[in-house]
Every structure is written in C-alpha cells, then in structure tokens.
Write an enzyme that holds these catalytic residues in place. Sequence first.
Site, PDB file in Angstrom:
ATOM      1  N   ASP A  31     -13.206  -1.565   0.285  1.00  0.00           N
ATOM      2  CA  ASP A  31     -12.100  -2.167  -0.459  1.00  0.00           C
ATOM      3  C   ASP A  31     -11.011  -2.636   0.498  1.00  0.00           C
ATOM      4  O   ASP A  31     -10.575  -1.890   1.373  1.00  0.00           O
ATOM      5  CB  ASP A  31     -11.492  -1.133  -1.415  1.00  0.00           C
ATOM      6  CG  ASP A  31     -10.306  -1.724  -2.165  1.00  0.00           C
ATOM      7  OD1 ASP A  31     -10.559  -2.507  -3.097  1.00  0.00           O
ATOM      8  OD2 ASP A  31      -9.144  -1.436  -1.802  1.00  0.00           O
ATOM      9  N   TYR A  81      -3.096  -6.031   3.021  1.00  0.00           N
ATOM     10  CA  TYR A  81      -3.153  -4.922   3.974  1.00  0.00           C
ATOM     11  C   TYR A  81      -3.019  -5.418   5.417  1.00  0.00           C
ATOM     12  O   TYR A  81      -3.880  -6.125   5.939  1.00  0.00           O
ATOM     13  CB  TYR A  81      -4.455  -4.119   3.800  1.00  0.00           C
ATOM     14  CG  TYR A  81      -4.628  -3.541   2.399  1.00  0.00           C
ATOM     15  CD1 TYR A  81      -3.538  -3.438   1.524  1.00  0.00           C
ATOM     16  CD2 TYR A  81      -5.863  -3.113   1.939  1.00  0.00           C
ATOM     17  CE1 TYR A  81      -3.687  -2.919   0.235  1.00  0.00           C
ATOM     18  CE2 TYR A  81      -6.018  -2.584   0.660  1.00  0.00           C
ATOM     19  CZ  TYR A  81      -4.923  -2.501  -0.190  1.00  0.00           C
ATOM     20  OH  TYR A  81      -5.077  -1.994  -1.453  1.00  0.00           O
TER      21      TYR A  81
HETATM   22  P1  NAP Z   1      -5.814   8.023   0.042  1.00  0.00           P
HETATM   23  O1  NAP Z   1      -7.181   7.528   0.227  1.00  0.00           O
HETATM   24  O2  NAP Z   1      -5.459   8.807  -1.167  1.00  0.00           O
HETATM   25  O3  NAP Z   1      -5.362   8.888   1.297  1.00  0.00           O
HETATM   26  C1  NAP Z   1      -5.459   8.417   2.604  1.00  0.00           C
HETATM   27  C2  NAP Z   1      -4.932   9.507   3.491  1.00  0.00           C
HETATM   28  O4  NAP Z   1      -5.808  10.628   3.444  1.00  0.00           O
HETATM   29  C3  NAP Z   1      -4.872   9.074   4.948  1.00  0.00           C
HETATM   30  O5  NAP Z   1      -3.710   9.637   5.533  1.00  0.00           O
HETATM   31  C4  NAP Z   1      -6.112   9.684   5.540  1.00  0.00           C
HETATM   32  O6  NAP Z   1      -5.943  10.022   6.905  1.00  0.00           O
HETATM   33  C5  NAP Z   1      -6.228  10.950   4.749  1.00  0.00           C
HETATM   34  N1  NAP Z   1      -7.619  11.407   4.697  1.00  0.00           N
HETATM   35  C6  NAP Z   1      -8.709  10.678   4.354  1.00  0.00           C
HETATM   36  N2  NAP Z   1      -9.809  11.427   4.398  1.00  0.00           N
HETATM   37  C7  NAP Z   1      -9.408  12.659   4.804  1.00  0.00           C
HETATM   38  C8  NAP Z   1     -10.094  13.864   5.064  1.00  0.00           C
HETATM   39  N3  NAP Z   1     -11.411  13.957   4.866  1.00  0.00           N
HETATM   40  N4  NAP Z   1      -9.367  14.952   5.480  1.00  0.00           N
HETATM   41  C9  NAP Z   1      -8.025  14.854   5.650  1.00  0.00           C
HETATM   42  N5  NAP Z   1      -7.313  13.741   5.432  1.00  0.00           N
HETATM   43  C10 NAP Z   1      -8.010  12.645   5.010  1.00  0.00           C
HETATM   44  O7  NAP Z   1      -4.741   6.844   0.119  1.00  0.00           O
HETATM   45  P2  NAP Z   1      -4.723   5.279  -0.039  1.00  0.00           P
HETATM   46  O8  NAP Z   1      -5.052   4.634   1.237  1.00  0.00           O
HETATM   47  O9  NAP Z   1      -3.436   4.964  -0.707  1.00  0.00           O
HETATM   48  O10 NAP Z   1      -5.850   4.915  -1.142  1.00  0.00           O
HETATM   49  C11 NAP Z   1      -7.166   4.579  -0.807  1.00  0.00           C
HETATM   50  C12 NAP Z   1      -7.429   3.089  -0.921  1.00  0.00           C
HETATM   51  O11 NAP Z   1      -7.181   2.612  -2.246  1.00  0.00           O
HETATM   52  C13 NAP Z   1      -6.499   2.228  -0.071  1.00  0.00           C
HETATM   53  O12 NAP Z   1      -6.790   2.335   1.299  1.00  0.00           O
HETATM   54  C14 NAP Z   1      -6.730   0.877  -0.676  1.00  0.00           C
HETATM   55  O13 NAP Z   1      -7.962   0.340  -0.231  1.00  0.00           O
HETATM   56  C15 NAP Z   1      -6.793   1.242  -2.176  1.00  0.00           C
HETATM   57  N6  NAP Z   1      -5.480   1.098  -2.854  1.00  0.00           N
HETATM   58  C16 NAP Z   1      -5.362   0.121  -3.816  1.00  0.00           C
HETATM   59  C17 NAP Z   1      -4.150  -0.074  -4.470  1.00  0.00           C
HETATM   60  C18 NAP Z   1      -4.028  -1.134  -5.521  1.00  0.00           C
HETATM   61  O14 NAP Z   1      -2.906  -1.442  -5.940  1.00  0.00           O
HETATM   62  N7  NAP Z   1      -5.116  -1.710  -5.957  1.00  0.00           N
HETATM   63  C19 NAP Z   1      -3.041   0.745  -4.184  1.00  0.00           C
HETATM   64  C20 NAP Z   1      -3.203   1.750  -3.218  1.00  0.00           C
HETATM   65  C21 NAP Z   1      -4.429   1.922  -2.587  1.00  0.00           C
HETATM   66  P3  NAP Z   1      -6.601   9.147   8.090  1.00  0.00           P
HETATM   67  O15 NAP Z   1      -6.176   7.745   7.866  1.00  0.00           O
HETATM   68  O16 NAP Z   1      -5.996   9.793   9.299  1.00  0.00           O
HETATM   69  O17 NAP Z   1      -8.082   9.328   8.035  1.00  0.00           O
END
Ligand code: NAP
Length: 281
Positions: free
Chosen positions: A47, A52
Amino acid sequence: MRRRWFGSTGREVPAIGFGTWYLEQAPHEAAIAALRRSLDLGVTHIDTAELYGSGAAEELIGEAIAGRRDSVFLVSKVLPQNASRSGMRLACERSLRRLRTDRLDCYLLHWRGPHPLLETIETFEELHREGKILSWGVSNFDVADLEEAVGLAGEGKIACNQVLYHLLDRSIEHRVLPWCEEHGIAVTGYSPFGHNRFPDPQSPGGRVLAEIARGHGGTPRQVALSFLVRRPSLFTIPKASSLDHAQENAGAGDLLLSVEEVARIDTAFPLGARRRSLPMI
Ligand code: NAP
C-alpha cells in the site's frame, strides 16, 4: 500466508499487507530489504500513496519490486485535490512512473475532497478501461459516502474501502464493516498498530495479547494482526522498516485464533460507543 478475495476484483490477496507511510525516512537499504523480504514471505499486497514522502515512498517501492512486479498487488492513492478528470490522469501517470510500472492493481481516492465524486469515479472508470488501473476504491469513506459512491458507480465497482482499524479503535465495526461486507467491498484496515499506539505489555489488554501469543509461539503484534483480519472481508497493512518487523508481521498470516481467543480479545479491547463521524488519521 492467508489469502482471500479482494472485494470484487477476482484477485486473491494476502490478508497481511505492507504499509509505506514514512517508509522513505528509514535507512534506504533497510527499507528495501524489508519490502523484499516481505515479498519473499508472501506479503505481496503493498500500500502506498502519492502523499507519502511526496512520491518518495512510491520510488522506493519501484526500486524494491523491480523484476517482481507480477507477484505484487500494488495499491496507490490519489490526493483529493488531484481527483479531477485532468488532475487524476496526471497524478496516476506520475505514480506509475515512480513505481516503474504500467498499471496499478488498485487506485484509491485518499479521502473525500473538493472535486465532484462523479467526476472522480468516471475518471477511475476511464483509467480502468485503459488498463492503467485494474481496480479502484476509496479510503476514509463512511456509510453515507459509500452509499453515494455506489449510487453513482453501481454495485460491484468499488473494490475496497481503506479505513482506520486497530485494537484501540474499532469504530468501523459499528456500520462501515457490515455495510462493506453486504456490498462485497474489501475492507483494508490501516494503522493496525495505532500508528505507534500499540497496547502496553503491562496493561490488562497487553497481558491478554501476550498470553494468547505464548500459546501460539507468536508475539502480541501477530495476535493483534490476526484479530484484525479475523473476518474474510478484512485486510491489514502494517508498516515496517526493518527486516525483523517485516518478518514478525508476515508471521501473523499463519497465526489463526480460536473462537475463544477472539472473544477474549474482543472483551479486552471493547468496541465502545458509536462516534458521530468515522475517525481517520
Ligand atoms: P502502523 O502500521 O500502525 O505502525 C507503524 C509503526 O509500527 C512503525 O513505527 C513501525 O516501526 C512499527 N512496527 C511495525 N511492525 C512492528 C513490529 N513487528 N514490532 C514493533 N514495531 C513495529 O502505522 P501506519 O504506518 O500509520 O499504518 C500502516 C499503513 O496504513 C501506512 O503505512 C499506510 O500505508 C496506511 N495508512 C493509510 C491511511 C489512509 O488515510 N488511507 C492513513 C494512515 C495509514 P518501523 O517503521 O521501525 O518498523
């Protein structure tokens, strides 16, 4: 890795995908390695969005998937201010160029914006006819928006709705999730770890996750991800910028929770009252 039908697309997609918001801020080689290892482990749903890193995340993905494009289910999003007929065609071309590909598997409207929804939908359909996008969908759409969109596009056109969904915010379960299930629309939950709001291991809920994880030889985060894809309409896209995180998250694709375990998590992280509007970040 659990795979399932992605809405009306006729494509099977892994339940656990890979998010890329802020991925460009990680060390370059680590981010590339995390993406490639994820593909090796069957995490082929990637995604991204033009938002981004102002395109830097798409460029990173383009580099990581070079030579493996056909095994990837690639999703990107158009910014609402670009979702006019002319703006969207240009935005799509830019995304394709950065991703080094000739098509997106799914193209989403990031959230509702200033342009008429009909114009956006007609442009999605044009891009689809031209083969530049193989399906399209929406993000951050509440039920009223979904009703309007299906009213304009017709049933079976919207592949997915990407919405906020994690253990501490289960708002979509009130209305959006059942509505999407009724209309054959995949629900991709974003920020599955709460965008750095994962339950503390010492909290009551954190202890429940840890106990269930021990029984599976897994981790609390794997248990959380498994819960978030417990229904066949659900997908999740954790972002990871290291090999360890990517591997741990991929492992959730093989961790299946029992009915009793799902019930325990449901009690530990209650749904809560319905809010007036759909939360988003
Ligand atoms: P998330 O996936 O909830 O959390 C990411 C955080 O968790 C990062 O700091 C990552 O660290 C950490 N993490 C990941 N795997 C881990 C593990 N196994 N152990 C410990 N920490 C871990 O946050 P998000 O990036 O907001 O959401 C995910 C995706 O959803 C986004 O990247 C984006 O593609 C999508 N999104 C879409 C929208 C929308 O409006 N459509 C909004 C927000 C997000 P590291 O980076 O250090 O691995």
